[in-house]
Design an enzyme around this catalytic site. Structure first.
Site, PDB file in Angstrom:
ATOM      1  N   GLN A 198       0.355  14.579  -5.956  1.00 21.42           N
ATOM      2  CA  GLN A 198       1.214  15.315  -4.937  1.00 21.42           C
ATOM      3  C   GLN A 198       1.660  16.365  -5.753  1.00 21.42           C
ATOM      4  O   GLN A 198       2.190  16.379  -6.801  1.00 21.42           O
ATOM      5  CB  GLN A 198       2.470  14.351  -4.621  1.00 21.42           C
ATOM      6  CG  GLN A 198       3.548  14.803  -3.770  1.00 21.42           C
ATOM      7  CD  GLN A 198       4.717  15.520  -4.395  1.00 21.42           C
ATOM      8  OE1 GLN A 198       4.992  14.940  -5.372  1.00 21.42           O
ATOM      9  NE2 GLN A 198       5.162  16.574  -4.044  1.00 21.42           N
ATOM     10  N   GLY A 238       7.123   5.893   6.029  1.00 19.96           N
ATOM     11  CA  GLY A 238       8.491   5.919   6.333  1.00 19.96           C
ATOM     12  C   GLY A 238       8.792   4.398   7.086  1.00 19.96           C
ATOM     13  O   GLY A 238       8.339   4.280   8.425  1.00 19.96           O
ATOM     14  N   SER A 286       3.299  11.612  -8.331  1.00 22.47           N
ATOM     15  CA  SER A 286       4.348  12.677  -8.006  1.00 22.47           C
ATOM     16  C   SER A 286       4.253  13.788  -8.938  1.00 22.47           C
ATOM     17  O   SER A 286       4.137  13.528 -10.127  1.00 22.47           O
ATOM     18  CB  SER A 286       5.998  12.463  -7.691  1.00 22.47           C
ATOM     19  OG  SER A 286       6.488  13.131  -7.731  1.00 22.47           O
ATOM     20  N   TYR A 307      20.034   6.318  -5.715  1.00 22.30           N
ATOM     21  CA  TYR A 307      19.138   7.625  -5.540  1.00 22.30           C
ATOM     22  C   TYR A 307      17.744   6.927  -4.754  1.00 22.30           C
ATOM     23  O   TYR A 307      17.458   7.737  -4.153  1.00 22.30           O
ATOM     24  CB  TYR A 307      18.942   7.868  -6.950  1.00 22.30           C
ATOM     25  CG  TYR A 307      17.404   8.853  -7.141  1.00 22.30           C
ATOM     26  CD1 TYR A 307      17.340  10.062  -6.550  1.00 22.30           C
ATOM     27  CD2 TYR A 307      16.469   8.310  -7.944  1.00 22.30           C
ATOM     28  CE1 TYR A 307      16.360  10.795  -6.626  1.00 22.30           C
ATOM     29  CE2 TYR A 307      15.211   9.210  -7.772  1.00 22.30           C
ATOM     30  CZ  TYR A 307      15.182  10.348  -7.316  1.00 22.30           C
ATOM     31  OH  TYR A 307      13.998  11.051  -7.215  1.00 22.30           O
ATOM     32  N   HIS A 318       9.889  12.379   4.772  1.00 23.88           N
ATOM     33  CA  HIS A 318      10.321  12.194   3.309  1.00 23.88           C
ATOM     34  C   HIS A 318      11.325  10.915   3.208  1.00 23.88           C
ATOM     35  O   HIS A 318      12.312  10.752   2.506  1.00 23.88           O
ATOM     36  CB  HIS A 318      11.060  13.317   2.644  1.00 23.88           C
ATOM     37  CG  HIS A 318      10.717  13.494   1.477  1.00 23.88           C
ATOM     38  ND1 HIS A 318      10.062  14.729   0.995  1.00 23.88           N
ATOM     39  CD2 HIS A 318      11.375  13.136   0.275  1.00 23.88           C
ATOM     40  CE1 HIS A 318       9.944  14.899  -0.240  1.00 23.88           C
ATOM     41  NE2 HIS A 318      10.765  14.016  -0.851  1.00 23.88           N
ATOM     42  N   PRO A 366       4.264   8.842  -3.015  1.00 24.89           N
ATOM     43  CA  PRO A 366       4.456   9.608  -4.184  1.00 24.89           C
ATOM     44  C   PRO A 366       6.014   9.580  -4.324  1.00 24.89           C
ATOM     45  O   PRO A 366       6.678   9.761  -3.153  1.00 24.89           O
ATOM     46  CB  PRO A 366       4.176  11.091  -4.056  1.00 24.89           C
ATOM     47  CG  PRO A 366       3.822  11.481  -2.704  1.00 24.89           C
ATOM     48  CD  PRO A 366       3.499  10.051  -2.044  1.00 24.89           C
ATOM     49  N   ARG A 368      21.497  15.111   0.155  1.00 25.56           N
ATOM     50  CA  ARG A 368      21.603  13.483  -0.172  1.00 25.56           C
ATOM     51  C   ARG A 368      22.713  13.337  -0.965  1.00 25.56           C
ATOM     52  O   ARG A 368      23.073  13.601  -2.085  1.00 25.56           O
ATOM     53  CB  ARG A 368      20.459  13.482  -1.084  1.00 25.56           C
ATOM     54  CG  ARG A 368      19.256  13.707  -0.496  1.00 25.56           C
ATOM     55  CD  ARG A 368      17.864  13.482  -1.425  1.00 25.56           C
ATOM     56  NE  ARG A 368      16.708  14.124  -0.943  1.00 25.56           N
ATOM     57  CZ  ARG A 368      15.586  14.276  -1.370  1.00 25.56           C
ATOM     58  NH1 ARG A 368      15.642  13.715  -2.588  1.00 25.56           N
ATOM     59  NH2 ARG A 368      14.508  14.806  -0.926  1.00 25.56           N
ATOM     60  N   THR A 374       3.242  18.555  -0.536  1.00 29.55           N
ATOM     61  CA  THR A 374       4.620  18.230   0.296  1.00 29.55           C
ATOM     62  C   THR A 374       5.173  19.562   0.986  1.00 29.55           C
ATOM     63  O   THR A 374       5.495  20.282   0.206  1.00 29.55           O
ATOM     64  CB  THR A 374       5.622  17.492  -0.401  1.00 29.55           C
ATOM     65  OG1 THR A 374       4.856  16.326  -1.072  1.00 29.55           O
ATOM     66  CG2 THR A 374       6.640  17.036   0.220  1.00 29.55           C
ATOM     67  N   LYS A 408       1.799  16.924   3.446  1.00 25.21           N
ATOM     68  CA  LYS A 408       2.848  15.662   3.701  1.00 25.21           C
ATOM     69  C   LYS A 408       4.070  16.167   4.104  1.00 25.21           C
ATOM     70  O   LYS A 408       4.726  17.053   3.600  1.00 25.21           O
ATOM     71  CB  LYS A 408       2.977  14.760   2.401  1.00 25.21           C
ATOM     72  CG  LYS A 408       3.997  13.877   2.265  1.00 25.21           C
ATOM     73  CD  LYS A 408       4.011  13.050   1.255  1.00 25.21           C
ATOM     74  CE  LYS A 408       5.079  11.896   0.893  1.00 25.21           C
ATOM     75  NZ  LYS A 408       6.365  12.509   0.699  1.00 25.21           N
ATOM     76  N   ALA A 421       9.517   9.857  -7.162  1.00 25.16           N
ATOM     77  CA  ALA A 421       9.669  10.579  -8.483  1.00 25.16           C
ATOM     78  C   ALA A 421      10.151   9.529  -9.426  1.00 25.16           C
ATOM     79  O   ALA A 421      10.581   8.508  -8.931  1.00 25.16           O
ATOM     80  CB  ALA A 421      10.625  11.599  -8.317  1.00 25.16           C
ATOM     81  N   TYR A 470       4.446  19.610  -5.644  1.00 23.07           N
ATOM     82  CA  TYR A 470       5.598  20.667  -5.215  1.00 23.07           C
ATOM     83  C   TYR A 470       5.111  21.815  -5.669  1.00 23.07           C
ATOM     84  O   TYR A 470       4.679  22.117  -6.948  1.00 23.07           O
ATOM     85  CB  TYR A 470       6.832  20.123  -5.777  1.00 23.07           C
ATOM     86  CG  TYR A 470       7.411  18.869  -5.212  1.00 23.07           C
ATOM     87  CD1 TYR A 470       7.697  18.928  -3.616  1.00 23.07           C
ATOM     88  CD2 TYR A 470       7.846  17.949  -5.732  1.00 23.07           C
ATOM     89  CE1 TYR A 470       8.378  17.960  -3.017  1.00 23.07           C
ATOM     90  CE2 TYR A 470       8.597  16.681  -5.240  1.00 23.07           C
ATOM     91  CZ  TYR A 470       8.913  16.856  -3.848  1.00 23.07           C
ATOM     92  OH  TYR A 470       9.361  15.803  -3.006  1.00 23.07           O
TER      93      TYR A 470
HETATM   94  C1  LIG Z   1      13.312   7.689  -4.817  1.00 21.40           C
HETATM   95  C2  LIG Z   1      12.310   8.346  -3.881  1.00 21.40           C
HETATM   96  C3  LIG Z   1      11.822   9.548  -4.678  1.00 21.40           C
HETATM   97  C4  LIG Z   1      10.540  10.392  -3.957  1.00 21.40           C
HETATM   98  N1  LIG Z   1      10.028  11.198  -4.500  1.00 21.40           N
HETATM   99  C5  LIG Z   1       9.073  12.005  -3.742  1.00 21.40           C
HETATM  100  C6  LIG Z   1       8.183  12.976  -4.633  1.00 21.40           C
HETATM  101  O1  LIG Z   1       8.394  13.141  -5.856  1.00 21.40           O
HETATM  102  N2  LIG Z   1       7.208  13.711  -3.643  1.00 21.40           N
HETATM  103  C7  LIG Z   1       7.219  13.573  -2.496  1.00 21.40           C
HETATM  104  O2  LIG Z   1       6.302  14.069  -1.829  1.00 21.40           O
HETATM  105  N3  LIG Z   1       7.820  12.618  -1.593  1.00 21.40           N
HETATM  106  C8  LIG Z   1       8.854  11.866  -2.309  1.00 21.40           C
HETATM  107  N4  LIG Z   1       9.380  10.880  -1.772  1.00 21.40           N
HETATM  108  C9  LIG Z   1       9.217  10.493  -0.387  1.00 21.40           C
HETATM  109  C10 LIG Z   1       8.155   9.286  -0.281  1.00 21.40           C
HETATM  110  O3  LIG Z   1       6.730  10.058  -0.752  1.00 21.40           O
HETATM  111  C11 LIG Z   1       7.871   8.762   1.142  1.00 21.40           C
HETATM  112  O4  LIG Z   1       7.789   9.804   1.938  1.00 21.40           O
HETATM  113  C12 LIG Z   1       8.948   7.825   1.742  1.00 21.40           C
HETATM  114  O5  LIG Z   1       9.612   7.224   0.465  1.00 21.40           O
HETATM  115  C13 LIG Z   1       8.440   6.776   2.786  1.00 21.40           C
HETATM  116  O6  LIG Z   1       9.542   6.042   3.188  1.00 21.40           O
HETATM  117  P1  LIG Z   1       9.806   4.592   2.753  1.00 21.40           P
HETATM  118  O7  LIG Z   1      10.645   4.809   1.410  1.00 21.40           O
HETATM  119  O8  LIG Z   1      10.756   4.239   3.604  1.00 21.40           O
HETATM  120  O9  LIG Z   1       8.170   3.868   2.556  1.00 21.40           O
HETATM  121  C14 LIG Z   1      10.294  10.004  -2.541  1.00 21.40           C
HETATM  122  C15 LIG Z   1      11.219   9.011  -1.910  1.00 21.40           C
HETATM  123  C16 LIG Z   1      12.126   8.289  -2.482  1.00 21.40           C
HETATM  124  C17 LIG Z   1      12.534   7.087  -1.880  1.00 21.40           C
END
Ligand SMILES: Cc1cc2nc3c(=O)[nH]c(=O)nc-3n(C[C@H](O)[C@H](O)[C@H](O)COP(=O)(O)O)c2cc1C
Length: 342
Positions: free
Chosen positions: A127, A270, A106, A24, A238, A77, A163, A154, A214, A79, A129
């Site tokens: 953050q 990212g 989040s 996940y 994301h 952020p 996914r 977001t 975002k 989850a 939604y």
């Molecule tokens: C497990 C997981 C959960 C995420 N949950 C959220 C979320 O709840 N809200 C959101 O805006 N982005 C979420 N994201 C995206 C992250 O905020 C972020 O954009 C991304 O993880 C950045 O890339 P990196 O993991 O390579 O640093 C999530 C990413 C991951 C990996």
């Protein structure tokens, strides 16, 4: 193994986590082209170090929407932090505050936004939604009342990305409590698919907090964001979890920075895994970066201390990269530090 870099934390986290949770966290959408592209984009730039500069003191401090931070590295952020560690978001927010930076909590945190705010010893952001306007309004008002300093909407999730790792492991719904919602109300949250730019005015009518968007990847949308008066943009795909084959964030950053032309703050996330990655993002015009998965790996390996260590590794690496490239302030990091090589 004593972890000394982010990759070590990734390795150790994989050893520790249940495969459903690991997948996940790691997964991207589709064929994970964008997930990989976020990383490989950094290799298309080489650094052009300057020498014989007094680098005995490098200053990493800056502000984000007026909030002072000790370094341009924020906690993205993500989850469900209890999946990584029993202390969940409480550990993360303590780590971020101890490091002198900001955690963005989040909407689908596994700890309520009020409890996260209560554990924070410094500023935190929220953050959002928007699945239903009523629910979103309630969250914004709660976030403001709890003392959050900014709302990060977001916008790259009108629907959830494809996914496939989640499908295989059925990870999300089974494993994670979303503490901001009553159990009965709980539907896994993402931004709804009928929202348009008018939502910004609606949000503005609810709160005086700075508003960030975002998930912007184009100059066109960056311009619209500016026209709608947001305080900031986070260039993000994301973490490669939404539209596969979309542009790597480092590649999208210059056109967003150009379109914005200084009228709001621009951050990116990212694939940030090294201090040199941060240096490159700053050189292309980001004011700050966010880190997602590395924080989860730190949490999984060693709770609050692990998340804190991840932040300190990135700080130390950025400081070293600045010293070795002869740039002692964030303001001195511009495109002259980069050469495009790919
Ligand atoms: C497990 C997981 C959960 C995420 N949950 C959220 C979320 O709840 N809200 C959101 O805006 N982005 C979420 N994201 C995206 C992250 O905020 C972020 O954009 C991304 O993880 C950045 O890339 P990196 O993991 O390579 O640093 C999530 C990413 C991951 C990996």
């Amino acid at each position: 193994m004593q972890p000394i870099n982010i990759a070590d934390y990734e390795t150790l986290a994989q050893e520790k986590l249940d495969p459903a949770i690991w997948n996940y966290y790691q997964g991207g959408s589709g064929d994970e082209v964008t997930l990989r592209a976020n990383r490989t984009a950094f290799e298309r730039y080489a650094l052009r170090p300057r020498v014989l500069v007094d680098v005995s003191h490098c200053d990493l401090s800056t502000t984000v929407a007026g909030t002072p931070v000790t370094m341009p590295i924020l906690v993205a952020p993500t989850a469900g932090h209890v999946l990584a560690h029993p202390d969940g978001e409480l550990a993360t927010v303590r780590a971020a505050c101890a490091a002198g930076t900001v955690m963005i909590a989040s909407t689908v945190a596994s700890t309520s936004l009020e409890d996260i705010a209560a554990a924070a010893t410094g500023p935190a952001w929220f953050q959002l939604y928007i699945r239903s306007m009523d629910r979103a309004k309630e969250l914004v008002l709660r976030a403001e009342a709890a003392g959050y300093r900014a709302i990060v909407l977001t916008v790259d999730t009108p629907r959830l990305g494809n996914r496939e790792k989640d499908m295989r492991y059925n990870a999300r719904r089974r494993l994670f409590p979303a503490a901001n919602f009553d159990e009965d109300d709980f539907t896994f949250s993402y931004t709804g698919d009928s929202l348009t730019w008018e939502v910004i005015g609606w949000l503005r009518s609810l709160t005086t907090l700075p508003i960030f968007l975002k998930g912007i990847l184009t100059g066109e949308d960056a311009l619209l964001a500016v026209e709608h008066g947001v305080e900031g943009i986070i260039v993000s795909n994301h973490g490669g979890r939404q539209l596969d084959e979309s542009i790597a964030t480092l590649e999208a950053l210059p056109e967003v920075v150009e379109a914005v032309a200084g009228r709001c703050e621009v951050y990116m996330d990212g694939g940030i895994r090294r201090g040199t990655d941060i240096l490159k993002a700053l050189a292309l015009g980001a004011r700050a970066v966010l880190v997602g998965r590395p924080i989860l790996w730190g949490l999984a390996v060693n709770g609050e201390e692990g998340a804190r260590h991840v932040l300190e590794i990135l700080r130390t690496e950025l400081e070293l990269a600045m010293a070795l490239s002869g740039r002692t302030t964030l303001a001195s990091i511009d495109q002259s530090v980069l050469k495009r090589v790919g």
